[in-house]
Design an enzyme around this catalytic site. Structure first.
Site, short mmCIF file in Angstrom:
data_model
loop_
_atom_site.label_atom_id
_atom_site.label_comp_id
_atom_site.label_asym_id
_atom_site.label_seq_id
_atom_site.Cartn_x
_atom_site.Cartn_y
_atom_site.Cartn_z
N LYS A 91 0.86 -1.47 -0.03
CA LYS A 91 0.02 -0.26 -0.13
C LYS A 91 1.15 0.47 -0.03
O LYS A 91 1.48 1.65 1.13
CB LYS A 91 -1.12 -0.20 1.39
CG LYS A 91 -2.24 0.66 0.90
CD LYS A 91 -3.16 0.57 2.46
CE LYS A 91 -3.76 0.95 1.73
NZ LYS A 91 -5.48 0.99 3.34
N GLU B 200 -19.08 -6.55 10.21
CA GLU B 200 -20.46 -5.62 11.62
C GLU B 200 -20.84 -6.33 11.71
O GLU B 200 -21.26 -5.69 12.75
CB GLU B 200 -20.65 -4.08 10.47
CG GLU B 200 -19.70 -3.19 10.36
CD GLU B 200 -18.67 -3.58 8.72
OE1 GLU B 200 -18.55 -2.24 8.94
OE2 GLU B 200 -19.35 -4.33 8.07
N ARG C 195 -24.92 -2.66 7.23
CA ARG C 195 -24.29 -4.21 7.41
C ARG C 195 -24.92 -4.83 8.59
O ARG C 195 -24.71 -6.27 8.30
CB ARG C 195 -23.40 -4.05 6.83
CG ARG C 195 -23.14 -3.28 5.64
CD ARG C 195 -21.62 -2.28 5.87
NE ARG C 195 -20.69 -3.30 4.89
CZ ARG C 195 -20.70 -4.24 4.41
NH1 ARG C 195 -20.29 -3.55 2.74
NH2 ARG C 195 -19.10 -5.64 3.96
#
Length: 641
Positions: free
Chosen positions: A288, A374, A402
């Site tokens: 990243k 979640e 969610r």
């Protein structure tokens, strides 16, 4: 360096669409990737946005578009915050410096924006399910669908939906390519068994393993590389719970491969494309922030940035005159936890975004990051509450959607005292409709025995943290917006509010404005403007949508000719509950004029928060206009913009 300065990109300048990549050599593709990285850095330095994720997939983006026939072949980016290089290559380079601005490009993939965005995304872990749907449509005769390529990060693989989709794909045996973009970091260091065993690969340099893609090819490697490739592949296959995870789910496994080596990428993708029959998982190791030192060295790899100087990496952030709501929440929770050892905090891969990084520093054993999961996070909190702890479940409004079934089934029905700290309530600006907190008032306030609060300012938020900590017989929630507070005086410690009781902020007559949440200060501004017209409305802060302050609502209705409710949410929320009470009590029979100001019945595209609220008709001038309308006063001129 002038942030508007453009890098020299002679090779990239010749790429108008992905088809232009397909006649280039591997070395030429590598040079295009170098320039694409420079262009991405330059663009985001001007617009702000998600930088690190896109830099990590530059080579992968070029290779996929060079090998596959997009847009007929469907490329689906999970979450979508890594899609800026993809947008540059797919005919949107001339608009790339409008990213996340009003009227500009979305910061995520968006179907309405381009044929190269076959599926919109801004929440994680949806790509494999959507990709399998495309593959099934193709096999049922859809003529405009070819191969399907899903790119999903290792952090997103912590969500159960990804495994549900892989299990189904393996069962259906559809030809489908899933590329696991393993950058060892989602927004926060990823957690769970998946990321734990993937991270073990970093003990040494990644090796190329061609065995699954081309049988026997690994045996052509030199001895040390051959043994290393076998060990790396066996490690991934054997370290997963239950054994060979990917292959047991029905996928052919390819990898791990170096996601920044163009030769490896192109070779593997070409072989996989030529030989695959069922679902294939290609495991690519990436970094990243790759190629930009400030991003590589940053703890969060420049996940989300404001405008910045390309040379130094310094971000241009405006000085703050008030603390952010997120920080106020975090510091208040830390204070409460200092005197109550039962308080624990849970987040779903957003410790920094929710402020729980501060809680984790102070109470590392009482803070849990469950990953991008979640549903699990909500039920985990339910178990903590049933076990006698006092869990605070800190999840953005948009992400709590969610876990709604778990909120109902595992928390509300059992009356478990889980405390939901709902950040990013209301309109959030550049992230647009996918991240707006529009629906939590409606979907929580309709649940029996659920306490639902909204902070009018940062001082109220301090009190609501203390109030939630004290509620131990039922679930509760308090919502607060993104960004800075209103600049009010702050209490040293939160006070426990009387449950279901609001407050009158300004006494008046004729019309009452009843605000729920952070539009209170806009309502007070509107009242000031109306006073110059001789209209002096009463302004009240409801504080609670559930339980509703019946006495306050009925008193306001009895003492005024008109009542207006204001909230930062969709229809069906606070105003609907007020209207229901008034109707059941027969108040409308007496002629009360009632209006409810809510978000319009549309998704509002990204812009500055102020402009988004103007578009929604929720600023002070709109509240003023609503009062004039309900009072039957002719307006002089148009509403101020």
């Amino acid at each position: 360096m002038n942030p508007e300065a453009r890098p020299r990109t002679p090779r990239l300048d010749r790429i108008g669409r992905p088809a232009d990549l397909r006649d280039l050599s591997v070395s030429e593709l590598a040079r295009v990737a170098e320039e694409l990285r420079d262009e991405t850095i330059s663009a985001v330095s001007v617009t702000g946005g998600h930088l690190g994720a896109g830099l990590g997939v530059v080579e992968l983006t070029v290779a996929i578009h060079a090998v596959f026939d997009t847009p007929r072949d469907k490329l689906i980016w999970d979450v979508g915050h890594q899609c800026y290089p993809h947008k540059i290559l797919t005919g949107r380079r001339d608009r790339i410096r409008t990213l996340r601005a009003g009227g500009g490009l979305s910061g995520f993939t968006k179907r309405a924006e381009s044929d190269y965005d076959p599926f919109g995304a801004a929440h994680s872990s949806t790509s494999i399910s959507a990709g399998l749907g495309f593959a099934a449509a193709r096999d049922l005769g859809a003529r405009d669908v070819g191969d399907v390529i899903c790119v999903i990060g290792d952090g997103a693989m912590s969500a159960g939906m990804a495994y549900e989709a892989m299990n189904n794909a393996g069962h259906l045996r559809k030809r489908l390519f899933v590329i696991l973009n393993d950058n060892e970091m989602s927004i926060a260091p990823p957690v769970g068994a998946m990321s734990s065993y993937l991270s073990r690969l970093y003990a040494g340099e990644p090796f190329q393993d061609l065995y699954a893609a081309a049988k026997g090819a690994v045996n052509l490697l030199p001895g040390p590389l051959r043994e290393g490739a076998k060990r790396a592949r066996d490690l991934v296959k054997s370290a997963a719970v239950g054994g060979r995870l990917f292959e047991d789910l029905g996928f052919s496994y390819v990898g791990p491969i170096d996601g920044h080596d163009m030769d490896q990428l192109v070779s593997i993708l070409r072989v996989a494309k030529a030989r695959a029959h069922g679902p294939v998982l290609i495991h690519a190791l990436t970094r990243k922030g790759k190629g930009y030192a400030p991003a590589e060295q940053s703890r969060d790899k420049y996940h989300g940035v404001s405008k910045f100087d390309v040379v130094t990496g310094a971000q241009a952030k405006a000085p703050s005159n008030a603390p952010s709501y997120t920080r106020v929440f975090a510091e208040s929770l830390v204070r409460e936890a200092q005197s109550d050892e039962k308080i624990v905090a849970v987040t779903a891969a957003m410790p920094d975004g929710t402020g729980l990084n501060l809680f984790a520093e102070r109470f590392p054993n009482r803070c849990f990051d469950v990953g991008i999961a979640e549903q699990h996070g909500v039920t985990f909190c339910a178990g903590l509450a049933a076990g006698g702890m006092k869990p605070f479940c800190a999840i953005y409004s948009t992400f709590l959607q969610r876990g709604y079934d778990q909120v109902v089934h595992d928390v509300a029905i059992q009356r478990l005292p889980v405390r939901f700290a709902i950040d990013r309530a209301g309109l959030v600006g550049a992230d647009g409709p996918t991240h707006a907190g529009s629906f939590d008032i409606a979907f929580l306030a309709n649940l029996p025995d659920f306490v639902v609060m909204a902070a009018a300012d940062e001082a109220e938020l301090v009190h609501m943290v203390a109030t939630a900590a004290a509620i131990d017989d039922r679930p509760s929630a308090f919502r607060f917006p993104r960004g800075e507070g209103a600049g009010v005086d702050m209490p040293e410690r939160g006070e426990i509010l009387p449950i279901g009781k609001g407050r009158v902020m300004r006494e008046g007559s004729g019309v009452a404005i009843l605000s729920f949440g952070a539009r209170l200060h806009e309502a007070l501004r509107a009242a000031e403007a109306l006073a110059s017209r001789g209209i002096r409305p009463t302004v009240a802060d409801a504080r609670f949508a559930k339980p509703l302050d019946r006495d306050l609502v009925l008193s306001l209705a009895a003492r005024h000719d008109a009542l207006i409710t204001v909230e930062e949410g969709a229809v069906g929320g606070f105003g609907s509950h007020v209207a229901q009470l008034l109707a059941e009590e027969g108040v409308f029979d007496g002629g009360l004029r009632f209006r409810s100001m809510v978000f319009p019945d549309t998704f509002i595209d990204q812009d500055s928060p102020a402009k988004m609220y103007a578009s929604a008709g929720m600023n002070a001038e709109h509240i003023e206009a609503k009062v004039l309308e309900v009072m039957g006063v002719a307006r002089l001129g148009a509403v101020r913009a």
